[in-house]
Motif scaffolding. Structure first.
Motif, PDB file in Angstrom:
ATOM      1  N   PHE A 114      45.048 -52.044 -44.410  1.00  0.00           N
ATOM      2  CA  PHE A 114      44.247 -52.802 -45.375  1.00  0.00           C
ATOM      3  C   PHE A 114      43.641 -51.976 -46.508  1.00  0.00           C
ATOM      4  O   PHE A 114      43.685 -52.414 -47.674  1.00  0.00           O
ATOM      5  CB  PHE A 114      43.150 -53.603 -44.681  1.00  0.00           C
ATOM      6  CG  PHE A 114      42.277 -54.339 -45.646  1.00  0.00           C
ATOM      7  CD1 PHE A 114      42.722 -55.499 -46.262  1.00  0.00           C
ATOM      8  CD2 PHE A 114      41.016 -53.857 -45.987  1.00  0.00           C
ATOM      9  CE1 PHE A 114      41.933 -56.175 -47.180  1.00  0.00           C
ATOM     10  CE2 PHE A 114      40.218 -54.523 -46.914  1.00  0.00           C
ATOM     11  CZ  PHE A 114      40.680 -55.682 -47.508  1.00  0.00           C
TER      12      PHE A 114
ATOM     13  N   ALA B  56      45.854 -53.472 -39.075  1.00  0.00           N
ATOM     14  CA  ALA B  56      44.908 -53.913 -40.102  1.00  0.00           C
ATOM     15  C   ALA B  56      44.031 -52.756 -40.565  1.00  0.00           C
ATOM     16  O   ALA B  56      43.883 -52.512 -41.767  1.00  0.00           O
ATOM     17  CB  ALA B  56      44.053 -55.050 -39.575  1.00  0.00           C
ATOM     18  N   LEU B  57      43.472 -52.041 -39.618  1.00  0.00           N
ATOM     19  CA  LEU B  57      42.527 -50.974 -39.962  1.00  0.00           C
ATOM     20  C   LEU B  57      43.203 -49.839 -40.721  1.00  0.00           C
ATOM     21  O   LEU B  57      42.577 -49.163 -41.525  1.00  0.00           O
ATOM     22  CB  LEU B  57      41.856 -50.450 -38.685  1.00  0.00           C
ATOM     23  CG  LEU B  57      40.934 -51.470 -37.986  1.00  0.00           C
ATOM     24  CD1 LEU B  57      40.495 -50.973 -36.612  1.00  0.00           C
ATOM     25  CD2 LEU B  57      39.722 -51.781 -38.852  1.00  0.00           C
TER      26      LEU B  57
ATOM     27  N   GLN C 145      32.554 -47.921 -44.157  1.00  0.00           N
ATOM     28  CA  GLN C 145      33.661 -47.972 -43.195  1.00  0.00           C
ATOM     29  C   GLN C 145      33.587 -49.272 -42.390  1.00  0.00           C
ATOM     30  O   GLN C 145      34.609 -49.920 -42.126  1.00  0.00           O
ATOM     31  CB  GLN C 145      33.608 -46.768 -42.253  1.00  0.00           C
ATOM     32  CG  GLN C 145      33.794 -45.426 -42.951  1.00  0.00           C
ATOM     33  CD  GLN C 145      35.248 -45.064 -43.214  1.00  0.00           C
ATOM     34  OE1 GLN C 145      36.169 -45.816 -42.886  1.00  0.00           O
ATOM     35  NE2 GLN C 145      35.468 -43.912 -43.822  1.00  0.00           N
ATOM     36  N   LEU C 146      32.372 -49.645 -42.024  1.00  0.00           N
ATOM     37  CA  LEU C 146      32.211 -50.891 -41.265  1.00  0.00           C
ATOM     38  C   LEU C 146      32.629 -52.094 -42.091  1.00  0.00           C
ATOM     39  O   LEU C 146      33.343 -52.987 -41.602  1.00  0.00           O
ATOM     40  CB  LEU C 146      30.759 -51.036 -40.806  1.00  0.00           C
ATOM     41  CG  LEU C 146      30.435 -52.329 -40.059  1.00  0.00           C
ATOM     42  CD1 LEU C 146      31.306 -52.492 -38.813  1.00  0.00           C
ATOM     43  CD2 LEU C 146      28.950 -52.378 -39.669  1.00  0.00           C
ATOM     44  N   ILE C 147      32.214 -52.113 -43.358  1.00  0.00           N
ATOM     45  CA  ILE C 147      32.591 -53.227 -44.236  1.00  0.00           C
ATOM     46  C   ILE C 147      34.109 -53.332 -44.361  1.00  0.00           C
ATOM     47  O   ILE C 147      34.688 -54.414 -44.214  1.00  0.00           O
ATOM     48  CB  ILE C 147      31.969 -53.047 -45.636  1.00  0.00           C
ATOM     49  CG1 ILE C 147      30.449 -53.224 -45.555  1.00  0.00           C
ATOM     50  CG2 ILE C 147      32.565 -54.043 -46.624  1.00  0.00           C
ATOM     51  CD1 ILE C 147      29.727 -52.909 -46.865  1.00  0.00           C
ATOM     52  N   VAL C 148      34.742 -52.202 -44.620  1.00  0.00           N
ATOM     53  CA  VAL C 148      36.203 -52.212 -44.757  1.00  0.00           C
ATOM     54  C   VAL C 148      36.854 -52.696 -43.459  1.00  0.00           C
ATOM     55  O   VAL C 148      37.815 -53.462 -43.483  1.00  0.00           O
ATOM     56  CB  VAL C 148      36.733 -50.820 -45.148  1.00  0.00           C
ATOM     57  CG1 VAL C 148      38.245 -50.773 -45.053  1.00  0.00           C
ATOM     58  CG2 VAL C 148      36.278 -50.468 -46.549  1.00  0.00           C
ATOM     59  N   ASN C 149      36.315 -52.261 -42.322  1.00  0.00           N
ATOM     60  CA  ASN C 149      36.878 -52.702 -41.052  1.00  0.00           C
ATOM     61  C   ASN C 149      36.752 -54.216 -40.881  1.00  0.00           C
ATOM     62  O   ASN C 149      37.694 -54.880 -40.440  1.00  0.00           O
ATOM     63  CB  ASN C 149      36.182 -51.997 -39.893  1.00  0.00           C
ATOM     64  CG  ASN C 149      36.521 -50.512 -39.850  1.00  0.00           C
ATOM     65  OD1 ASN C 149      37.368 -50.040 -40.613  1.00  0.00           O
ATOM     66  ND2 ASN C 149      35.859 -49.775 -38.963  1.00  0.00           N
TER      67      ASN C 149
ATOM     68  N   LEU D  30      36.486 -56.511 -43.254  1.00  0.00           N
ATOM     69  CA  LEU D  30      37.421 -57.162 -44.177  1.00  0.00           C
ATOM     70  C   LEU D  30      38.851 -57.030 -43.671  1.00  0.00           C
ATOM     71  O   LEU D  30      39.621 -57.994 -43.671  1.00  0.00           O
ATOM     72  CB  LEU D  30      37.301 -56.542 -45.573  1.00  0.00           C
ATOM     73  CG  LEU D  30      36.011 -56.840 -46.338  1.00  0.00           C
ATOM     74  CD1 LEU D  30      35.955 -56.027 -47.630  1.00  0.00           C
ATOM     75  CD2 LEU D  30      35.911 -58.331 -46.649  1.00  0.00           C
ATOM     76  N   ALA D  31      39.206 -55.832 -43.240  1.00  0.00           N
ATOM     77  CA  ALA D  31      40.571 -55.583 -42.779  1.00  0.00           C
ATOM     78  C   ALA D  31      40.947 -56.513 -41.634  1.00  0.00           C
ATOM     79  O   ALA D  31      42.009 -57.144 -41.655  1.00  0.00           O
ATOM     80  CB  ALA D  31      40.710 -54.124 -42.343  1.00  0.00           C
ATOM     81  N   LEU D  32      40.064 -56.618 -40.657  1.00  0.00           N
ATOM     82  CA  LEU D  32      40.386 -57.406 -39.470  1.00  0.00           C
ATOM     83  C   LEU D  32      40.510 -58.891 -39.794  1.00  0.00           C
ATOM     84  O   LEU D  32      41.249 -59.613 -39.126  1.00  0.00           O
ATOM     85  CB  LEU D  32      39.317 -57.180 -38.389  1.00  0.00           C
ATOM     86  CG  LEU D  32      39.292 -55.751 -37.822  1.00  0.00           C
ATOM     87  CD1 LEU D  32      38.068 -55.533 -36.939  1.00  0.00           C
ATOM     88  CD2 LEU D  32      40.569 -55.451 -37.036  1.00  0.00           C
TER      89      LEU D  32
ATOM     90  N   PHE E 136      37.305 -41.176 -48.558  1.00  0.00           N
ATOM     91  CA  PHE E 136      37.071 -42.282 -47.628  1.00  0.00           C
ATOM     92  C   PHE E 136      38.249 -42.448 -46.671  1.00  0.00           C
ATOM     93  O   PHE E 136      38.076 -42.594 -45.459  1.00  0.00           O
ATOM     94  CB  PHE E 136      36.843 -43.565 -48.425  1.00  0.00           C
ATOM     95  CG  PHE E 136      36.577 -44.775 -47.591  1.00  0.00           C
ATOM     96  CD1 PHE E 136      35.310 -45.009 -47.072  1.00  0.00           C
ATOM     97  CD2 PHE E 136      37.586 -45.696 -47.333  1.00  0.00           C
ATOM     98  CE1 PHE E 136      35.051 -46.135 -46.305  1.00  0.00           C
ATOM     99  CE2 PHE E 136      37.333 -46.823 -46.567  1.00  0.00           C
ATOM    100  CZ  PHE E 136      36.066 -47.048 -46.048  1.00  0.00           C
TER     101      PHE E 136
ATOM    102  N   ARG F 169      38.663 -41.793 -42.538  1.00  0.00           N
ATOM    103  CA  ARG F 169      39.114 -42.843 -41.617  1.00  0.00           C
ATOM    104  C   ARG F 169      39.994 -42.305 -40.493  1.00  0.00           C
ATOM    105  O   ARG F 169      40.101 -42.922 -39.435  1.00  0.00           O
ATOM    106  CB  ARG F 169      39.865 -43.938 -42.378  1.00  0.00           C
ATOM    107  CG  ARG F 169      38.939 -44.943 -43.027  1.00  0.00           C
ATOM    108  CD  ARG F 169      39.692 -46.056 -43.707  1.00  0.00           C
ATOM    109  NE  ARG F 169      40.081 -47.147 -42.837  1.00  0.00           N
ATOM    110  CZ  ARG F 169      39.246 -48.049 -42.360  1.00  0.00           C
ATOM    111  NH1 ARG F 169      37.971 -47.981 -42.638  1.00  0.00           N
ATOM    112  NH2 ARG F 169      39.680 -49.040 -41.592  1.00  0.00           N
TER     113      ARG F 169
END
Lengths: 207, 207
Positions: free
Chosen positions: B162, B158-159, A151-155, A157-159, B185, B189
């Motif tokens: 994405f 974004a969150l 979840q942190l990784i996706v966040n 990347l998303a930001l 996943f 979220r």
DNA sequence: GTCTATATCCAGATAGAC
DNA sequence: GTCTATCTGGATATAGAC
């Protein structure tokens, strides 16, 4: 497989193809337009790269690796978690700034050709296990709040990535179509995003 | 401008066009495929919608408004800021879950046709000034850390968005191509993202 | 290696019968 | 309204001269 010495013509073709494919996508790109852009004849495209598909694949791989190393370098470094986050955002936003149209290009093409292109993604060596372990360790040590590392990784990347893929909408809704305001906004994000993330995963004193 | 009573044929065409355009984009879509999908003849497409452009525009607008109201409803509600954030993420992730391919479709098309489609964006009434003021008030009141409200809005979008545009990559890199893992996943979220955002903008007790 | 000319195919769009 | 048949343009790709 590739010729030892890339001719200037081949390079000119690649540069033109990069420009056209990335701006219009595979389906929207025209071999004629690439030829014009490279100031050569259409037949030469096929001489150097047998087909539109092959030429596209060369461009796609090039675009893809241009944005992957920026991730790997940081994720596999030996920095502390917070420094890693700060580094990642700075390095990645820079890379994106220099290639603002690549994200939507890659994501669009991957959406339509999952099979055809996924081997490229897989062979790129993207492997977040080291980073995931680091996050788990920090959680165990009680240094950050519990959070699924993915979840942190996706966040993260998303930001970083979203402002670039959402650019047209954001410019319209938030920035009155001003390119300059948008650029300043991205610049500011180099500071905003890391503190946003770190603040989000830091433990509050209250509890 | 539109006929009072939409015929079933027209609806079948629209549904087929939606499917094909959203999966393949304007350039990748074929009128023949839309006709097949609608189980009618190609000529009928032109009878109901003069051209590929017109048919596409109908689909694009429909897709666009499907995801805009979800934003507006929350941003213009009278909830407290934190409740608004929680509501927004929940409502928006649901809307995206029901239309997972629309974001990359819209963002891709907007990237290539900024001029042609931007009037649609502008006429959609997206207006975040109320929300921006609310964020400013909370900052003044000392309830949250100082942050440019537009940065916060972009972070929220974004969150949420994405993971859907990055789905192919994320599935490959993080989820071993497992569709089920990816769905779980996203479901997770709904809880992760709101607390991530709220934690990020909440004041720490230490200072 | 680079060009012109052309083959081949397929797309969007239209004509016209029913 | 719905179909078949067809027009017309433009796309990738190739042949072949230089």
């Amino acid at each position: 497989m590739r010729k030892e010495l890339d001719s200037t013509t081949e390079l000119a073709i690649l540069e033109a193809a990069r420009k056209v494919f990335i701006m219009k996508g595979f389906d929207g790109a025209r071999m004629q337009e690439i030829a014009n852009e490279a100031e050569i004849n259409k037949a030469l495209l096929h001489y150097y790269f047998r087909s539109k598909d092959k030429l596209f694949e060369a461009v796609f791989i090039e675009a893809f690796v241009k944005l992957v190393p920026a991730i790997l370098i940081v994720l596999n470094s030996k920095l502390s978690l917070f420094d890693k986050i700060r580094d990642f955002v700075e390095v990645y936003l820079d890379a994106l700034n220099q290639n603002p149209h690549i994200p939507i290009f890659i994501l669009h093409e991957l959406s339509h050709n999952e099979d055809r292109l996924s081997r490229i993604v897989r062979s790129s060596g993207l492997n977040p296990t080291l980073f995931i372990q680091q996050v788990k360790d920090e959680i165990s040590a009680g240094n950050i709040i519990p959070i699924d590392p993915r979840q942190l990784i996706v966040n993260m990347l998303a930001l970083c990535i979203f402002p670039f893929v959402g650019r047209p909408i954001l410019k319209t809704v938030l920035f009155n179509q001003s390119e300059q305001e948008f650029r300043d906004f991205i610049q500011t994000r180099k500071a905003v995003v890391p503190s946003f993330i770190i603040s989000a995963i830091s433990k509050k004193q209250s509890s």
